[in-house]
Design a protein around this motif. Sequence first.
Motif, PDB file in Angstrom:
ATOM      1  N   LYS A 111      17.927   7.300   3.171  1.00  0.00           N
ATOM      2  CA  LYS A 111      18.035   7.814   1.813  1.00  0.00           C
ATOM      3  C   LYS A 111      18.882   6.901   0.943  1.00  0.00           C
ATOM      4  O   LYS A 111      19.841   6.309   1.388  1.00  0.00           O
ATOM      5  N   LEU A 138      14.036   8.942  -0.667  1.00  0.00           N
ATOM      6  CA  LEU A 138      13.834   8.656   0.747  1.00  0.00           C
ATOM      7  C   LEU A 138      12.993   7.389   0.853  1.00  0.00           C
ATOM      8  O   LEU A 138      11.855   7.351   0.412  1.00  0.00           O
ATOM      9  N   GLN A 184      10.817   5.220   2.792  1.00  0.00           N
ATOM     10  CA  GLN A 184      10.034   5.098   4.015  1.00  0.00           C
ATOM     11  C   GLN A 184       9.111   3.906   3.908  1.00  0.00           C
ATOM     12  O   GLN A 184       8.689   3.539   2.819  1.00  0.00           O
ATOM     13  N   LYS A 185       8.771   3.377   5.059  1.00  0.00           N
ATOM     14  CA  LYS A 185       7.881   2.217   5.060  1.00  0.00           C
ATOM     15  C   LYS A 185       6.575   2.568   4.365  1.00  0.00           C
ATOM     16  O   LYS A 185       6.058   3.661   4.506  1.00  0.00           O
ATOM     17  N   ASP A 186       6.059   1.606   3.594  1.00  0.00           N
ATOM     18  CA  ASP A 186       4.776   1.788   2.915  1.00  0.00           C
ATOM     19  C   ASP A 186       4.792   2.932   1.927  1.00  0.00           C
ATOM     20  O   ASP A 186       3.868   3.735   1.876  1.00  0.00           O
ATOM     21  N   SER A 187       5.856   3.050   1.163  1.00  0.00           N
ATOM     22  CA  SER A 187       5.805   3.963   0.037  1.00  0.00           C
ATOM     23  C   SER A 187       6.177   3.147  -1.195  1.00  0.00           C
ATOM     24  O   SER A 187       6.843   2.127  -1.096  1.00  0.00           O
TER      25      SER A 187
END
Lengths: 222, 199, 563
Positions: free
Chosen positions: B161, B171, B173-176
């Motif tokens: 975070k 948050l 996260q990978k691939d966002s």
Amino acid sequence: MSDDELQLFSEERVSNDGNDSEDMDEELITPQKLLQRIESAWMNEKHSPDILPFQGEMVDLMLGQLAHMEENLEAIDRNDFRKITHKMELERIRFIVASYLRCRLQKLEEFTQHILTEERKRPPDKKRLSDAEVKFAEDFFESVERHFQLLALRHIPPNQDDITKRIVRPNLMSNVFFRVVKSCGTVVNTNDEEVELLEDSQHMLPYQLISDLIIKGDIQLI
Amino acid sequence: MFDYSRSCCDTYHCGSIHKIRELILNIISQSEDLRAVLEEINVAFQENHQAALQYQETRDKTIFPMIGYRHALLQRNVRCALAYLYNRLLKLKEVRWHLGPTLSADVKEALTEPEIQWFNNYSKLLANYMMSYPNGINLTANIKPPKSLYIEVKCLADHGKLELESGEVILLQKDSIHYLPSSECEQLIRQGILEHIIN
Amino acid sequence: MFVQDLRQEFYNLLIGKRVIIIANSDVDSIVASKILQSLFRNEQIIFTFVPIMGVKGLKRTFDDNKNDCNIFLLINCGGCLDLIDLLAPEENIFFFVCDSHRPLDLCNIYSDSQVRILGDPKDEEEIPQFDEIFQESENEDSEDDENSDIFDGDDPESRPSTNIEKFEKRMKKNREKREWEKKRDRILFNYSQNSYYTRSSALVFFELAWQMSKDSLDLLWWAIVGVTEQLLMGKRESSTYTLETQKIQSHVTRLNTKMNGGGSTHTSIRITYENDLYLALYRHWSIRESIQNSVYSACKMKLWTLNGKKKLNELLVEMGLPLSQANQQFNSMDLLLKNDFYQMIEKTSEKYNMNEIIYGSFTLQYGYKNRFSAADYVYAMIALMEQIEYNRTAESCFLEALESVSRNKKMLLETGIEKAKVLLDAVFKQVKTSLEMQQVFSAGPFLYLILQEENILFSSPYGLSMLAKFILNGYIATSRKRRVRELPLIVAIPVDSSREINLMVGIPPIGDDVKNLFGKAFETAAIKSNSAVSQDFFDTNVIQIKQADCPKFIDALTVIMLR
């Protein structure tokens, strides 16, 4: 900063610090002029090979202004697009100040010995470094030398290292572009020609010949 | 100062110098080679010393070229060794400016103990300087002039975070993909966790 | 509840807030997200964008983010599921749903304010009334009263009669309740029996941009790609497509003139509406390969047979196209032949029974070299999205497809086109094998094909659906029985041999009716046959099923569909 922005925040007259003594004339400048001065100091610093006098007061004033303006911005509603433009302006000013200080630090790190020796030779009212910068330069020099000592020099015969050979000097004869702010007579250039410095003319000359004019403020490096 | 004859060229000496030149381009520590160079310097100095004594005894001028050569070799070795060390320091400085005051494990592996100490010392120097301004000023931020207040970034790795100044918690996260204020992303972009998407 | 004024009741509510956008893995949602992202950038709306593949992904993303943000925007997902039930959100969390899947879940439609569907209820087909589905249970209270009355009776004389009356009243109420419940079940069944699609979400967002005068040719192009995908994948009828394109054309003319001023140079961006051919990627391929790998042309001429190949050669000869030219890349053909190609096809199409090879479509032009039709974009994006290999997650493929839509990432688009060629080629080869080896069987009410070998290209919904469509068209072209024209098709392929899982997709029969009843049918069949089935995708006609359960599943399905 545009004039509109000056109206948004109270048009403060920013005064010099050091206004303790009453005989000193307080120099009042507007935020707009302050920014102009900082920008010109930044440009000069970026383009000159040697380190120039530190505009410490300007920097302090500017940082104060930035903090003050940020406080004002907090009060405005987040979605107002004026807030966004102001924020962008603040970011730009912050970038200029940071770049100015970084440029000076880089010169300190590259030409440490030279700058320190020159600085010691100068009379107190012509000093170019702030106290913090002097401390930084001295500590930096010491740490690099100590590092060399530790890793290499203590393993070899002592008189084989000539510290004076390791001084890096800036090339003071490098050419710089500049524009004349206030006409200030003539200068003889390397070809032995006389160059007349008229107001608003632009020239390119070796730095050394005009370095004092930069410090006086009569010309502006571009 | 000394003229040295080109005919006496000792190949063993020349080899080390070539190696040192290669190393200057590489941050991987080859301390054995550095030690070898320092050894050479000492050896050359000793030999010169011997030769000087010899000269004093025999007044034989023919050994001058060799002395001169060794002297030049000495000086050059010293210069190269210091240049190598200095360049490593320059790279370390870059690390401090780009990635921050902590060293990651893989960088630490390539450094010697004195270098790690130098790095920490330099960090401290920098921090002292930055604190000398009212409220402190972070000079390692704002490296490029800002183009816009908000930028679109793609997250390349899970990073947990991130809390923004405005209080929002993101948050990562990978691939966002996220759209965030650019000042908050600068550090993460330099660390390689976020990637700036240009449209 | 429905939200009709997108600007006031959706967009303006988001300004100054943070939104989490969750998008399903399909082409329409990719372009819709692109349009939305550019709108949000204008207002500095902070957003986080997460792509997902199925219901599990939706739940996981929601759980990860529910504590940090209270506005969720769902694109092409979640409309057909009871969101409140599935995600159990807190009171302060809102969902905006823009889903082109239908039928929408009734709980979402009648939700008070937590679930807001972007759309017009008048456009929806026959939503049951609230009273027909939901009823407050007041009956039970009055029943209790009646029971207590029985024991409280003061008047001994009236007791027996009131008892009987009360008993009759109760029986009547029970009967009414049962009838109401039966009616409700019937209504629910009819409502949710068929799954279908409505307007492209990309178009919805484009119209929002238009309302706010923030539209541009790029945004319009993305909306066009979304609409074209719906046509090419058989999600909407061609008549609806034609209607939509007429509306889009007015946008095209308006924006073309706006962007280019009076005179347009060759290098400016331009969208043109023209009659195009149902030949996949023909501008980026050789003519022969394009004709061979496109569903329509291949099935009309049966190009997997020897006869078909001869026919193709005849066609080329009639068009006046030398074989050497037909085998070259389209762009390297002679200029004259290139320019005349369209007319040639038009002339010869009647003879070869290919009257419907022409359809109205849009082409994008910018710079000297770049000319793409909307269909090219669709195929390229499908190929990019589905190239899931062992070291590339579905999400990163999605993001790559998302990037490829921008004009400055032309390289990605061209990679996509190359991959799409590979995919189309593989589809054709598989069709040829399956038809030659007669692997398509009839189970009575439907046809089915079960493939035995894994193939990475068909392991995702899009790839398998394209294969199924081609096979169905091909089978019908080759079969002599009249009846098969009305049969739907199911195709299954193993996707994970270690865990023995098959991917199964069901498509409706050929023709213009696009209602797909497999969603509900799969669900019922799974329950009846006790098979291990996972209906995780938002397209309910695609499921994952254990290999061993396939036969009994198909049996159960046969029984259900015979009714």
